[in-house]
Write an enzyme that holds these catalytic residues in place. Structure first.
Site, PDB file in Angstrom:
ATOM      1  N   ASP A   1      -6.160   8.929   3.351  1.00 13.74           N
ATOM      2  CA  ASP A   1      -6.063   7.813   2.863  1.00 13.74           C
ATOM      3  C   ASP A   1      -6.457   6.763   4.116  1.00 13.74           C
ATOM      4  O   ASP A   1      -6.058   5.710   4.272  1.00 13.74           O
ATOM      5  CB  ASP A   1      -5.176   7.253   2.240  1.00 13.74           C
TER       6      ASP A   1
ATOM      7  N   LYS B   1       8.858  -0.689   5.236  1.00 13.45           N
ATOM      8  CA  LYS B   1       8.150  -0.286   4.078  1.00 13.45           C
ATOM      9  C   LYS B   1       9.344  -0.020   2.961  1.00 13.45           C
ATOM     10  O   LYS B   1      10.108   0.649   3.128  1.00 13.45           O
ATOM     11  CB  LYS B   1       7.159   0.613   4.138  1.00 13.45           C
TER      12      LYS B   1
ATOM     13  N   GLY C   1       0.660  -1.178   0.010  1.00  9.64           N
ATOM     14  CA  GLY C   1       0.001   0.095   0.353  1.00  9.64           C
ATOM     15  C   GLY C   1       0.843   1.209  -0.054  1.00  9.64           C
ATOM     16  O   GLY C   1       1.981   1.308   0.294  1.00  9.64           O
TER      17      GLY C   1
END
Ligand SMILES: *[C@@H]1O[C@H](CO)[C@@H](O)[C@H](O)[C@H]1NC(C)=O
Ligand SMILES: *[C@@H]1O[C@H](CO)[C@@H](O)[C@H](O)[C@H]1NC(C)=O
Ligand SMILES: *[C@@H]1O[C@H](CO)[C@@H](O)[C@H](O)[C@H]1NC(C)=O
Ligand SMILES: *[C@@H]1O[C@H](CO)[C@@H](O)[C@H](O)[C@H]1NC(C)=O
Ligand SMILES: *[C@@H]1O[C@H](CO)[C@@H](O)[C@H](O)[C@H]1NC(C)=O
Ligand SMILES: *[C@@H]1O[C@H](CO)[C@@H](O)[C@H](O)[C@H]1NC(C)=O
Ligand SMILES: *[C@@H]1O[C@H](CO)[C@@H](O)[C@H](O)[C@H]1NC(C)=O
Ligand SMILES: *[C@@H]1O[C@H](CO)[C@@H](O)[C@H](O)[C@H]1NC(C)=O
Ligand SMILES: *[C@@H]1O[C@H](CO)[C@@H](O)[C@H](O)[C@H]1NC(C)=O
Length: 792
Positions: free
Chosen positions: A630, A538, A519
Site C-alpha cells: 500500500d 494508531k 488509514g
C-alpha cells in the site's frame, strides 16, 4: 487483566530460567551456552590476553570469534579466529552451546545450525580459552577433543602450527571478515605459497611464479609441511622459508596474518599500546598481487595506499566491491570503423596477450590491434630501443606505476576520445566499514503450537508447586485463546518495545481528541507520553483487525529497522482495544505536503530516494521479506527535515524470498490509483507491486497530479491515466527538456534541476511498466537514482 498478569508471570519465569542457564566467563561446561544477546557472555583466558565470544560484524549480524582482549573497544578488536565468518548469525536468540553429548554447536535464531565441532563425549567436557589464544574442548582426563588452533581463518598465533591441512584465507576487506580471495598454504610441491583465486583469474604470486623455488630459497624436498612462528618472532617452515621479525625477542604479543590486500605480515604489539607494528612482510611492493581491482581497472600505488580506478570509458560494476571490476559505458562492435586509441602512460596490463610483435611502429600496432579485435594494446620500447607491440584480448591485472616504461593504448569509440582524455580519477580501495554487512538469511515464522510445546516442556522443567501453578495458568490461558496471549508475552521478551495500557494511551491522547490521520484500518491520534515524548497512536478498528493480524503487524514492524521506516515504540492489546504507538512525524504525510511550497525539487528527489531505499530494504535486505502493498503518499511520512519514513503495514505481507504465486493474497489490497495491474488481472503478487505503486507516487511528485484526478468510478484502465498522460507527452515531445516542461509540477516549474527531475520521471516510467518483469527492483531504482546523484 488476569491474562496479562499471567503472561507477565510467564515472562519472568522464562527470564529467570535463561539467566540460570547462562554461563560464567571462565569455562563453558556441558549443557550451558553463551548468548549473543549478552555482551558479558565471553570466555577470557586466564592471563586476560584473549577473549572469545560473539562479535558484531554488521547490522544484527554476529560471528563467534576469538580476539585480543585489548583494546577493549569493540570497534578496535583484532580477530584471531572466527567460527562462522561466512555465515554470521542473528543478534537475537543465537547461541554457542556445549551440548550434553559433547557437541559444541553454534545455532542461529530459530535453531538453525550454523557451525559445530561434531565432537562426542560421555564424560565431562569443558570449553576453555588458553593463554595462547587456543580455544580448547577438553575432557576431565585432559584429552583434547577439539581446538581452534586446528582450524585457522586468516591468522596464526605464536606456537600455532601451520600444516598441510590448515590454510590461511584472507578477509574480504578490513571490515568484512568473510572469506576473501587470497590464500596462504602448502601447495602440491610442499612449498608455502600465496595464491589469488578471484572471480575471473587465479594466479600464484608469491614466491614469484617465474622463479624456481630453490632460487627463492625454498625446497619441495621436505614433505612434512609444517611451519611455526615462535613467540620471539622466529618463523620456520619445512620448505626452507625462515625469517626473524624486525623486533626479534620475547615480551611482545605477536600474530601472523594474511591481510585482505594479499600480503602476509607479522605484527607485534607491546602489551599496553593500542597499535600493531608490522615487523615482517612477505613483499614490500604490492605490485606483485594480481587482480586486486578486477577487470578493466587500474591499481594505483599512491603514498596513501592502494587505490583502484576504472580505465577511461568504463564504470564500476559493483559500487561496493572492486573485485567485480569495471564495464564499458559504450557499445563498440568489433568491425566498427569509428574507433580511436587513448594513451595511458605508465600503465601495464599483465597477461591476456594476443601475441608478441617485435619492432612494430605505433601505427602498425594499432592496425594489428583492430585486426585482432582487441581491447587495447601495450606498447613498450625496450632498452635496445626497439618498440614492441602486445595486443590484448582482455584488460586484466592492470596497474599504474611510474617505474613502468611502457604505455597502454585503450580502444574507445572515436567520438568519445576527447571526452575521456582527462586524468584518471583515483578511487580508494577502501572498505572503512561505511557499508555494513547484512545478515542474509531467511527465518521461518515461529509457529504458535511450537511455542506452546516449548512452554509445556518448560513447565515440566519447573518443579513442584510452580508446576501445578503453571498448568493452572496454561489451562486458564487455553480457555482464553492461548496463542495470542502467549505470543504477547513472547513478543515482549523478544523485541524491545513497550506494552502500554489502554488507560495510559487514553491519557496520552487526552481521550483521543487530536486526530492526525486515517488509514490502514484505523485512526491515528497525536499523543504525549508521560515521559514527554510526542507520539502518533494508531487505534485500529476493532472490526477490521483480529488479534492474529494485530500481532502479525506488531511482530513484523518490531523486527524491522531502517532510517526511512517509521519506528514503532510500543503497542497495546487490552480487551477489544488494539493500539500501536509510533514516533511522531512533524510534517505529516507526503500527501499533506504535495501542494506545499516547502516541497522543492531537492526535497522531492530526497523523498523519492529515501522511500526507494526503505522499500529496497523491505524487499531484499531485512530478515523477513516484506511487501508493503500500500505504497501511496498518505503512507510516506515526513520528519522535521522532510526526510521520508514509510509507514503503515496494515496490509503488508511477509513473504518467502522468491515467494511468487502466494495464494494467500485472495483479496485485493492497496489503494486505487496506486495498484499494480497484477491485482486486477489476478496475476501472482510479487515485490513488483510495490515498485509499481512507488512509480505512481514518484510521477505524482514530479507532475503534481494525482493519479485519481478525473477518474470516475470503476474500471481499471482509468487508474492508469496519469501514466498514459505522461507517456503521451513524452512521445509527443521533441526533446527531453520540452517533455519535462510539459509535465513538471507548476509548483516547481523553472526552479528545478532538469536532469534530476528527468531521471525521476524516467525511473518512475520504468517502475510503472505493465509487465512486472520489465520493472526494475527497488534496489535497482536506488542505484539508478544514486548514480545520478553522484554524477552531479
Ligand atoms: C581505535 O583505534 C584508533 C587508532 O589507534 C584510535 O584513534 C581510536 O580512538 C580507537 N577507537 C576507539 C573507539 O577506541
Ligand atoms: C553435532 O551437531 C551438528 C549440528 O547439529 C550435527 O550436524 C552433528 O551431526 C553433531 N555431531 C554429533 C557427533 O552429534
Ligand atoms: C623437514 O622439516 C621439518 C620441520 O622444519 C624438520 O624437522 C625435518 O628435519 C625436515 N626433514 C628433512 C628431511 O629435512
Ligand atoms: C591519482 O594518484 C596518483 C598517484 O598518487 C597521482 O599522481 C594523480 O595525480 C592522482 N590523480 C588524481 C586525479 O587525483
Ligand atoms: C548498447 O546497446 C544496448 C543494446 O543494443 C542498448 O540497450 C544500450 O542502450 C546501448 N548503450 C549505449 C551507451 O549506447
Ligand atoms: C628488444 O626487443 C627486440 C625484439 O624483440 C629483441 O630482439 C631485443 O633483444 C630486445 N632487447 C632487450 C635488451 O631486451
Ligand atoms: C626494425 O624495423 C626496421 C624497419 O622495418 C628495420 O630497418 C630494422 O632493422 C628492424 N630492427 C630490428 C632489430 O629488427
Ligand atoms: C574510506 O571511505 C570513507 C567514506 O567513503 C572516507 O571517509 C575515508 O576517508 C576513506 N578512507 C581512506 C583511507 O581513503
Ligand atoms: C562481505 O563479503 C561477502 C562475501 O564476499 C559478501 O557476500 C558480502 O556482501 C560482503 N559484505 C559487504 C557489506 O560487502
Amino acid at each position: 487483566m488476569g491474562m496479562s498478569f499471567f503472561s507477565l508471570l510467564l515472562l519472568s519465569l522464562v527470564l529467570s530460567f535463561s539467566q540460570l542457564a547462562s554461563s560464567t566467563s571462565q569455562a563453558l561446561s556441558k549443557g550451558s551456552y553463551l548468548s549473543v544477546e549478552k555482551p558479558e557472555d565471553v570466555l577470557v583466558s586466564p592471563n586476560g590476553q584473549f577473549s572469545a565470544g560473539f562479535h558484531p560484524v554488521g547490522d544484527n549480524a554476529y560471528c563467534f570469534a576469538i580476539w585480543f582482549s585489548k583494546p577493549p573497544d569493540v570497534r578496535n578488536r583484532t580477530m584471531v579466529w572466527i567460527a562462522n565468518r561466512d555465515e554470521p548469525v542473528n543478534g537475537k536468540r543465537s547461541k554457542l552451546s556445549l551440548l550434553k553429548n559433547g557437541n559444541l554447536t553454534l545455532t542461529d535464531a530459530d535453531k538453525l545450525q550454523v557451525w559445530a565441532t561434531g565432537t562426542v563425549s560421555v564424560s565431562s567436557v569443558q570449553l576453555q580459552l588458553y593463554d595462547t589464544g587456543n580455544l580448547v574442548l577438553i575432557t576431565l582426563e585432559r584429552v583434547i577433543l577439539w581446538q581452534s588452533f586446528d582450524s585457522v581463518t586468516d591468522t596464526i598465533l605464536p606456537n600455532q602450527l601451520l600444516t598441510q591441512s590448515t590454510k590461511l584465507v584472507s578477509s574480504r576487506s578490513p571490515s568484512n571478515y568473510s572469506s576473501g580471495f587470497y590464500t596462504f598454504f602448502f601447495d602440491n610441491d610442499n612449498v608455502l605459497r600465496l595464491l589469488y583465486d578471484g572471480r575471473e583469474i587465479s594466479s600464484a604470486y608469491w614466491p614469484p611464479p617465474w622463479t624456481v623455488s630453490w632460487k627463492a630459497g625454498r625446497t619441495p624436498a621436505n614433505n612434512s609441511r609444517i611451519a611455526i612462528l615462535d613467540s620471539s618472532g622466529h618463523f620456520q617452515s619445512s620448505d626452507g622459508l625462515e625469517f626473524w621479525s624486525a623486533d626479534y625477542g620475547e615480551k611482545l604479543q605477536r600474530r601472523l596474518t594474511l591481510d585482505s590486500d594479499g600480503n602476509v605480515r607479522v605484527y607485534s604489539r607491546e602489551e599496553e599500546t593500542e597499535t600493531w607494528a608490522v615487523t615482517w612482510q612477505a613483499f614490500s611492493s604490492p605490485g606483485v598481487i594480481h587482480g586486486v581491482c578486477g577487470p578493466n581497472s587500474l591499481c594505483i600505488y599512491a603514498p596513501t595506499g592502494l587505490t583502484c580506478s576504472c580505465i577511461p570509458g568504463y564504470k564500476m560494476i559493483n559500487r561496493i566491491d572492486w573485485s567485480y571490476g569495471c564495464e564499458p559505458e559504450f557499445n563498440l562492435s568489433c568491425n566498427d570503423g569509428q574507433v580511436g586509441f587513448l594513451k595511458l602512460a605508465h600503465v601495464e596490463f599483465y597477461g591476456y596477450d594476443l601475441g608478441f610483435f617485435p619492432n612494430y611502429t605505433l601505427e602498425s600496432c594499432k592496425k594489428l590491434c583492430l585486426h585482432f579485435c582487441c581491447a587495447g594494446f601495450q606498447y613498450k620500447t625496450n632498452t635496445s630501443g626497439i618498440n614492441n607491440c602486445f595486443p590484448k584480448s582482455s584488460l586484466l591485472n592492470g596497474q599504474r606505476s611510474p617505474s613502468f616504461g611502457g604505455d597502454l593504448y585503450l580502444k574507445l569509440p572515436e567520438a568519445a576520445l576527447s571526452l575521456y582524455d582527462k586524468p584518471i580519477e583515483n578511487l580508494s580501495l577502501n572498505c572503512s566499514g561505511e557499508i555494513r554487512q547484512q545478515l542474509d538469511r531467511k527465518y521461518m515464522k515461529r509457529r504458535k503450537n511450537e511455542l506452546l510445546r516449548f512452554m509445556l516442556w518448560f513447565a515440566c522443567a519447573v518443579g513442584g508447586v510452580e508446576m501445578i501453578c503453571f498448568f493452572l495458568v496454561m489451562c486458564f490461558l487455553a480457555r482464553n485463546q492461548i496463542p495470542g496471549a502467549i505470543m504477547q508475552g513472547y513478543l515482549l521478551a523478544a523485541t524491545g518495545f513497550k506494552k502500554f495500557t489502554y488507560a495510559e494511551l487514553k491519557k496520552a491522547t487526552r481521550n483521543f481528541s487530536e486526530e492526525i490521520g486515517r488509514g490502514g484500518g484505523g485512526v491515528v491520534y497525536k499523543g504525549i507520553l508521560s515521559d514527554h515524548r510526542v507520539v502518533a497512536i494508531k487505534r485500529l478498528n476493532e472490526a477490521n483487525q483480529g488479534e492474529a493480524e494485530f500481532l502479525a503487524e506488531v511482530s513484523t514492524i518490531g523486527k524491522l529497522n531502517h532510517m526511512n521506516l517509521i519506528e514503532m515504540w510500543g503497542y497495546c492489546a487490552e480487551g477489544k482495544h488494539r493500539l500501536l504507538v509510533y514516533e511522531y512525524m512533524e510534517h505529516g504525510s507526503l500527501a499533506d505536503n504535495l501542494s506545499s511550497v516547502a516541497l522543492d525539487w531537492e526535497k522531492r528527489f530526497e523523498i523519492a530516494l529515501g522511500t526507494a531505499k526503505c522499500l529496497a530494504y523491505l524487499h531484499e535486505e531485512c530478515l523477513e521479506w516484506v511487501l508493503h502493498c500500500d505504497v501511496k503518499p498518505q503512507n510516506i511520512l515526513l520528519d522535521s527535515n522532510y526526510h521520508p519514513k514509510v509507514a503503515d503495514f496494515g496490509l503488508s505481507k511477509l513473504l518467502n524470498r522468491g515467494g511468487l504465486n502466494d495464494s494467500s493474497f485472495s483479496t485485493i489490497r492497496g489503494t486505487r490509483g496506486y495498484m499494480a495491474p497484477e491485482w486486477v488481472f489476478n496475476l501472482p503478487i510479487t515485490s513488483k507491486v510495490d515498485v509499481y505503486s512507488y512509480g505512481i507516487v514518484v510521477l505524482e511528485m514530479v507532475t503534481g497530479k494525482s493519479p485519481m484526478t478525473g477518474v470516475e468510478s470503476g474500471g481499471d484502465m482509468e487508474q492508469r491515466r496519469l501514466v498514459a498522460w505522461v507517456r503521451e507527452k513524452m512521445n509527443g515531445a521533441a526533446t527531453m527538456a520540452s517533455w519535462m516542461e510539459e509535465i513538471i509540477d507548476p509548483m516547481i516549474e523553472g526552479k528545478h534541476d532538469t536532469s534530476k527531475m528527468e531521471t525521476l520521471a524516467a525511473v518512475a516510467l520504468r517502475c510503472v511498466e505493465e509487465d512486472r518483469d520489465e520493472r526494475p527492483t527497488m534496489s535497482q531504482v536506488v542505484e539508478m537514482l544514486l548514480r545520478h546523484e553522484n554524477d552531479h
